[in-house]
Enzyme design. Structure first.
Site, short mmCIF file in Angstrom:
data_model
loop_
_atom_site.label_atom_id
_atom_site.label_comp_id
_atom_site.label_asym_id
_atom_site.label_seq_id
_atom_site.Cartn_x
_atom_site.Cartn_y
_atom_site.Cartn_z
CG MET A 209 -2.24 0.67 1.03
SD MET A 209 -3.19 0.82 2.56
CE MET A 209 -3.45 -0.89 2.99
CG HIS A 210 2.53 2.86 -3.36
ND1 HIS A 210 2.01 1.72 -3.90
CD2 HIS A 210 2.68 3.74 -4.38
CE1 HIS A 210 1.86 1.88 -5.21
NE2 HIS A 210 2.25 3.08 -5.53
NE ARG A 211 -1.86 3.20 -7.17
CZ ARG A 211 -1.05 3.69 -8.11
NH1 ARG A 211 -0.81 4.98 -8.19
NH2 ARG A 211 -0.50 2.88 -8.99
NE ARG A 244 3.13 8.88 1.16
CZ ARG A 244 3.35 8.60 -0.12
NH1 ARG A 244 4.41 9.08 -0.71
NH2 ARG A 244 2.52 7.85 -0.81
CG ASP A 283 -1.95 1.12 -2.99
OD1 ASP A 283 -0.85 0.61 -3.28
OD2 ASP A 283 -2.09 2.01 -2.13
#
Length: 365
Positions: A209-211, A244, A283
């Site tokens: 998950m990074h979006r 992040r 994602d």
């Protein structure tokens, strides 16, 4: 002699260029009048990660590294354009080959066309329809100035025809990322570490998950993780964490005994985990292609996808970004009633060979 400059900028690009380089090397050894330069823009550069990729995928060291990483989108685009223009002036090719949809793809295409050098876009024509994604803008601008399109699907072909691109410029060849996947499957290796030792095949999930839509809003991130934890029914969830995202999770105090966070993994290690997983929650776009070919259930936490063939013929389902909609999909995975891979045309491991053959006909005739 036909000279091609191949551009790579970010992690997904390496998987896409590796088979093209191997196919070119093979033809050069066979006596073809071809030459190439590999240019790493430095858009994403981590010495360990890049070293792993070059070693694992058997990619030669780049002829040039432009050092174009860091800064805002505009600063990065500008830095890459300036450095790549200099590279092209000093080493002018017949063709620049760009892949995918990262900032480097856009920047290098513009620099090449301004110098009247042909551009070929590998993975051209794919669209999500979502202009909030930087990648979609990169695709649209790149495709608007591309000379030759090497496409992964009939959907991409239709998108390009709708833009008025003539058939002789559209080359339906398949997916070079799948060339890499099929070639590297025998080399997949289990990651080392205590959390990986406890895993059993089909007894865990892999999550990426990074979006920003999923990870930058605290309420959304917590609600999504809670829904995933509930739907996984206690199975381990391996989560290689983007820096992040790790920061956001830490500030929210999100943790669970079966949520196993780890550092980003190498290509061979990550795909080992995917190949043996119960299912994948992501994602990302590229992972949906790999899960399909490996026949692993995949749920995509996005409202759109540029890879619709992975839904039509693959193992991917588009769930969206509403955590409340996730439960029935995970129940289906847990019940072993997920759809099976139907086979996507030309995703057969021979895409790069087809690309090089076409390039020879165009530039060596």
């Amino acid at each position: 002699m036909a000279i091609f400059t191949i551009v790579a900028g970010a992690r997904p690009n390496f998987m896409k260029i590796a088979p093209i380089i191997h196919a070119l090397q093979k033809r050069i050894l066979e006596g073809a009048d071809l030459s190439y330069r590999l240019v790493h823009t430095g858009q994403h550069y981590d010495k360990k990660m890049s070293g792993d990729f070059f070693d694992q995928l058997n990619i030669p060291e780049p002829h040039a590294n432009l050092g174009g990483g860091g800064g805002t989108q505009a600063e990065q685009t500008a830095a890459i354009m300036v450095a790549f223009e200099r590279e092209l002036v000093e080493n002018r090719p017949n063709l620049v080959i760009v892949v995918g949809d990262v900032t480097s793809t856009l920047a290098c295409s513009i620099a090449a066309k301004k110098l009247n050098i042909d551009v070929a876009h590998v993975e051209g024509g794919i669209r999500s329809g979502d202009l909030s994604m930087p990648e979609e803008i990169n695709r649209m601008v790149t495709d608007s100035i591309t000379d030759h399109f090497f496409t992964t699907s009939e959907i991409a072909n239709a998108n390009l025809r709708n833009l008025g691109v003539s058939d002789e410029r559209i080359h339906f060849v398949g997916n070079t990322m799948i060339d890499t996947l099929l070639a590297q499957m025998p080399n997949f290796k289990k990651p080392e570490g205590e959390i990986f030792d406890q895993l059993i095949p089909q007894g865990y999930f892999v999550m990426t998950m990074h979006r920003p839509a999923n990870v930058d809003q605290e309420h959304q991130l917590k609600a999504m993780i809670d829904a995933i934890l509930e739907g996984s029914q206690g199975l381990p969830i391996i989560f290689p964490v983007h820096p992040r995202t790790a920061k956001n999770l830490q500030s929210l105090g999100i943790s669970a005994p079966n949520l196993l966070m780890c550092e980003p993994l190498s290509y061979l290690e990550f795909n080992y985990l995917v190949q043996h997983a119960k299912g994948v929650i992501t994602d990302s776009g590229g992972i949906t292609e790999e899960t399909s070919v490996m026949n692993v259930p995949c749920v995509t936490l996005r409202d759109n996808t540029e890879r619709a063939e992975t839904i039509q013929l693959g193992t991917n389902e588009l769930v969206g970004t509403d955590p409340a909609k996730l439960k029935p999909y995970l129940e289906k995975i847990m019940a072993n009633t997920w759809k099976q891979y139907q086979g996507i045309p030309l995703w057969d491991g021979n895409t790069a060979t087809r690309i090089v053959s076409i390039l020879e006909k165009i530039y060596c005739a």
